[in-house]
Design a protein around this motif. Structure first.
Motif, mmCIF file in Angstrom:
data_model
loop_
_atom_site.group_PDB
_atom_site.id
_atom_site.type_symbol
_atom_site.label_atom_id
_atom_site.label_comp_id
_atom_site.label_asym_id
_atom_site.label_seq_id
_atom_site.Cartn_x
_atom_site.Cartn_y
_atom_site.Cartn_z
ATOM 1 N N LEU A 327 -40.470 -122.646 -67.756
ATOM 2 C CA LEU A 327 -41.059 -121.554 -66.991
ATOM 3 C C LEU A 327 -40.151 -121.250 -65.799
ATOM 4 C CD1 LEU A 327 -43.462 -119.698 -66.019
ATOM 5 C CD2 LEU A 327 -44.243 -121.708 -64.738
ATOM 6 N N LEU A 328 -39.803 -119.990 -65.613
ATOM 7 C CA LEU A 328 -39.023 -119.534 -64.469
ATOM 8 C C LEU A 328 -39.821 -118.417 -63.796
ATOM 9 C CD1 LEU A 328 -35.567 -119.201 -66.266
ATOM 10 C CD2 LEU A 328 -36.300 -121.111 -64.820
ATOM 11 N N THR A 329 -40.061 -118.536 -62.500
ATOM 12 C CA THR A 329 -40.853 -117.517 -61.821
ATOM 13 C C THR A 329 -40.446 -117.387 -60.356
ATOM 14 O OG1 THR A 329 -43.099 -116.852 -61.207
ATOM 15 C CG2 THR A 329 -42.667 -119.202 -61.307
ATOM 16 N N VAL A 330 -40.504 -116.154 -59.863
ATOM 17 C CA VAL A 330 -40.369 -115.861 -58.434
ATOM 18 C C VAL A 330 -41.420 -114.811 -58.098
ATOM 19 C CG1 VAL A 330 -37.901 -116.400 -58.281
ATOM 20 C CG2 VAL A 330 -38.626 -114.062 -58.816
ATOM 21 N N GLY A 331 -41.795 -114.748 -56.835
ATOM 22 C CA GLY A 331 -42.791 -113.762 -56.442
ATOM 23 C C GLY A 331 -42.915 -113.649 -54.944
ATOM 24 N N ALA A 383 -44.462 -110.200 -58.751
ATOM 25 C CA ALA A 383 -44.100 -111.446 -59.424
ATOM 26 C C ALA A 383 -43.207 -111.154 -60.621
ATOM 27 C CB ALA A 383 -45.347 -112.203 -59.872
ATOM 28 N N LEU A 384 -42.403 -112.138 -60.945
ATOM 29 C CA LEU A 384 -41.539 -112.114 -62.127
ATOM 30 C C LEU A 384 -41.773 -113.429 -62.862
ATOM 31 C CD1 LEU A 384 -39.214 -110.586 -63.591
ATOM 32 C CD2 LEU A 384 -37.630 -111.888 -62.178
ATOM 33 N N CYS A 385 -42.166 -113.360 -64.130
ATOM 34 C CA CYS A 385 -42.500 -114.554 -64.899
ATOM 35 C C CYS A 385 -41.672 -114.570 -66.182
ATOM 36 C CB CYS A 385 -43.993 -114.552 -65.218
ATOM 37 S SG CYS A 385 -44.560 -116.053 -66.058
ATOM 38 N N CYS A 386 -40.940 -115.669 -66.414
ATOM 39 C CA CYS A 386 -40.048 -115.785 -67.572
ATOM 40 C C CYS A 386 -40.335 -117.090 -68.328
ATOM 41 C CB CYS A 386 -38.586 -115.791 -67.136
ATOM 42 S SG CYS A 386 -38.113 -114.432 -66.038
ATOM 43 N N ARG A 387 -40.184 -117.012 -69.654
ATOM 44 C CA ARG A 387 -40.294 -118.204 -70.497
ATOM 45 C C ARG A 387 -38.992 -118.312 -71.294
ATOM 46 N NH1 ARG A 387 -44.553 -121.316 -72.892
ATOM 47 N NH2 ARG A 387 -43.884 -122.308 -74.851
ATOM 48 N N THR A 396 -38.045 -114.535 -72.570
ATOM 49 C CA THR A 396 -39.154 -113.581 -72.643
ATOM 50 C C THR A 396 -39.735 -113.443 -71.243
ATOM 51 O OG1 THR A 396 -39.636 -114.246 -74.926
ATOM 52 C CG2 THR A 396 -41.360 -113.055 -73.720
ATOM 53 N N TRP A 397 -39.808 -112.222 -70.755
ATOM 54 C CA TRP A 397 -40.196 -112.069 -69.350
ATOM 55 C C TRP A 397 -41.067 -110.842 -69.137
ATOM 56 C CZ3 TRP A 397 -38.262 -108.040 -66.112
ATOM 57 C CH2 TRP A 397 -37.317 -107.202 -66.726
ATOM 58 N N SER A 398 -41.817 -110.889 -68.031
ATOM 59 C CA SER A 398 -42.676 -109.788 -67.579
ATOM 60 C C SER A 398 -42.552 -109.680 -66.063
ATOM 61 C CB SER A 398 -44.142 -110.033 -67.972
ATOM 62 O OG SER A 398 -44.308 -110.035 -69.370
ATOM 63 N N GLN A 399 -42.935 -108.518 -65.570
ATOM 64 C CA GLN A 399 -42.847 -108.311 -64.122
ATOM 65 C C GLN A 399 -44.049 -107.522 -63.635
ATOM 66 O OE1 GLN A 399 -42.216 -105.273 -62.284
ATOM 67 N NE2 GLN A 399 -42.533 -104.060 -64.175
ATOM 68 N N ARG A 435 -40.554 -108.277 -72.407
ATOM 69 C CA ARG A 435 -39.269 -108.022 -73.053
ATOM 70 C C ARG A 435 -38.621 -109.368 -73.373
ATOM 71 N NH1 ARG A 435 -37.234 -102.893 -73.155
ATOM 72 N NH2 ARG A 435 -38.224 -101.340 -71.783
ATOM 73 N N THR A 436 -37.805 -109.378 -74.403
ATOM 74 C CA THR A 436 -37.078 -110.590 -74.784
ATOM 75 C C THR A 436 -35.587 -110.304 -74.766
ATOM 76 O OG1 THR A 436 -38.911 -111.368 -76.154
ATOM 77 C CG2 THR A 436 -36.740 -112.323 -76.569
ATOM 78 N N GLU A 437 -34.834 -111.169 -74.124
ATOM 79 C CA GLU A 437 -33.379 -111.030 -73.986
ATOM 80 C C GLU A 437 -32.707 -112.221 -74.661
ATOM 81 O OE1 GLU A 437 -30.166 -108.702 -72.646
ATOM 82 O OE2 GLU A 437 -32.320 -108.306 -72.333
ATOM 83 N N GLN A 438 -31.692 -111.928 -75.466
ATOM 84 C CA GLN A 438 -30.912 -112.986 -76.098
ATOM 85 C C GLN A 438 -29.789 -113.413 -75.153
ATOM 86 O OE1 GLN A 438 -31.435 -114.505 -79.263
ATOM 87 N NE2 GLN A 438 -30.025 -115.939 -78.290
#
Length: 517
Positions: A327-331, A383-387, A396-399, A435-438
């Motif tokens: 889990l990667l997150t900032v906010g 917030a920004l939340c990434c898996r 895979t991330w959302s904002q 969204r998913t980024e490779q």
């Protein structure tokens, strides 16, 4: 606040300290010279001691000279005290409490303490006539019972010439009960023991106003050495004492506010240190093993505001999840101090719990939005939340109204296209896209909050739709330094050096994630 990681009209300015020191020195010099004059006035014909009893001791000229010396001494002492207070840094103009001198009774409330209730506007300098009107003189003849008052003394007591002056027997009835014993003792010492009077007391005028007066007097001896009369000069010091009381109250209030602010800041800092990851240097996910496919090298940095001592609501976090994902997150939560820090603790706890339970980034932000919307004290947040999945190297991330991540590859950076998402707490039932980024070995991800660049975190600051965040623009310019860095920690150091802005008006944080080659 130090980091937890390595890496409309202008107000009138008070006089500088040198000017105040010079004024204080001059006042003390005058005070010393005046003491010498006063000693000469108190001496006999040769200036070496008290004069012999006789008609000369009642000389009006000598008495007034001594009285004026005493008055000037008190004025210089008051001036020195006020200059000292100004040098300590107190505001030159402070609101005064208490009624004006001549308010009618229905505007003055007296509770028996000598302090009237109300609020005065900021003081204005007294004119020369007002200063003169605050000093009066009196002469009480003990042999003939005659009393002589100057017109100024009638005004201080709120009496007219038709009312006549007060005798020494009548005077105590005008004085507040708690001040009467001290005045009686001073008068007894003067009339019986022949001592000079230097006493301050409070009197109540016919209109109900309470005045503070300073009486300086001496006995006048006859040829036999007995007290024949008593003369005095009376100075109205009500405004001065109110000013001093206001200064004391202001100092006490400032000390209480300073103590409260220091306590709040200490609590907020301790709470923030408890919540944010206590990283020192780079962090490896999985812990201590960078040989795992898709392993991460992470580092973070908290940048405090350059204009505020209060802790903001910014956060960053990285957490290993069951199954190997990260889990990667900032906010950033609105507000400062303990309120913001406790809000971050609540949100970050919810983020970690839902991520461990397997909730994806989009639904996770939807739950956070509901949490803020239903809170007892609603607030807003971004917030920004990434898996991150290490084996597939996918992100895979959302904002939620937050600047998107930056992806650097071979020294060139770009802003990731962000999915749909509004600020947390703005509306109920908001839906957050994903969204998913490779990613590839050697890629560098940077997650940051919007207070990174000066002016970027200000509310109401418009930005052209689709335009990159001001902080992102400067981060993209560090591509060459990131490419040459040997670790995520070196990248964080480059960010800290680039954004060492004295003009930054909001807290910010940055999380650097490097994909192991």
């Amino acid at each position: 606040m130090s980091s937890h990681l390595h890496a409309d009209h202008s107000a009138a300015q008070p006089p500088d300290r040198g000017t105040l020191d010079a004024l204080i020195t001059q006042a003390r010099t005058l005070r010393g010279g005046l003491d010498a004059v006063r000693r000469g006035a108190e001496g006999g014909p040769d200036g070496q001691g008290p004069p012999e009893p006789g008609p000369a001791t009642a000389d009006l000229r000598a008495r007034w000279q001594r009285a004026l010396c005493e008055l000037a001494v008190h004025q210089l002492d008051d001036l020195g005290s006020q200059l000292d207070q100004l040098r300590e840094g107190l505001p030159p103009e402070t609101p005064l409490t208490g009624p004006p001198a001549d308010l009618p009774p229905d505007h003055t409330a007296h509770d028996g303490t000598g302090i009237a209730h109300g609020t005065l506007p900021p003081p204005r300098p007294a004119t020369a006539s007002e200063l003169v009107g605050r000093v009066g003189s009196a002469d009480w003849n003990l042999l003939t019972d005659e009393v002589s008052w100057s017109p100024e003394l009638f005004r201080i007591f709120g009496r007219t010439a038709e009312d006549g002056p007060l005798s020494l027997d009548e005077l105590p009835s005008w004085v507040l009960p708690e001040d009467q014993p001290g005045l009686a003792t001073a008068f007894t010492d003067c009339l019986v023991d022949g001592r000079a009077v230097d006493h301050e007391f409070r009197l109540v005028r016919p209109d109900g106003a309470v005045r503070t007066v300073h009486l300086v007097g001496e006995p006048v001896l006859d040829d036999d050495g007995s007290t024949a009369s008593m003369w005095a000069m009376v100075r109205d010091v009500s405004e001065l004492r109110r000013s001093e009381r206001a200064v004391r109250e202001t100092r006490d209030s400032l000390q209480r506010e300073r103590h409260f602010a220091q306590t709040e800041r200490r609590l907020a800092v301790e709470l923030q240190r408890t919540v944010l990851p206590p990283w020192r240097g780079s962090l490896r996910f999985p812990h201590g093993d960078d040989r795992v496919v898709g392993a991460l090298d992470l580092a973070a940095h908290y940048l405090p505001s350059a204009t505020s001592t209060l802790v903001g609501g910014d956060w960053y976090d990285a957490l290993e999840l069951p199954g190997g994902a990260t889990l990667l997150t900032v906010g950033d939560l609105t507000g400062h101090g303990v309120t913001a820090a406790s809000g971050v603790a609540m949100l970050l706890g919810a983020v970690r719990g839902m991520a461990v339970a397997g909730v994806g980034p989009g639904p996770l932000l939807g739950h956070l939005n509901h949490l803020l919307d239903a809170a007892a004290q609603p607030s807003l947040g971004s917030a920004l939340c990434c898996r991150y999945e290490p084996h597939a190297r996918t992100l895979t991330w959302s904002q939620a109204g937050h600047p998107p991540p930056l992806l650097f590859r071979h020294g060139r950076g770009r802003v990731l296209s962000r999915p749909e998402g509004v600020l947390l707490g703005v509306t109920s039932g908001a839906v957050y896209g994903q969204r998913t980024e490779q990613l590839a070995p050697g890629d560098l991800l940077i997650l940051h909050t919007d207070g990174l660049a000066p002016g970027a975190g200000q509310e109401g600051t418009p930005r052209r739709p689709g335009a990159p965040h001001p902080g992102a623009v400067r981060l993209l310019g560090l591509g060459d330094r990131f490419a040459a860095a040997a670790s995520a920690q070196e990248c964080v150091r480059a960010v800290a050096e680039e954004f060492d802005d004295r003009a930054r008006e909001d807290d910010a944080c940055v999380l650097v994630v490097r994909i192991a080659a």
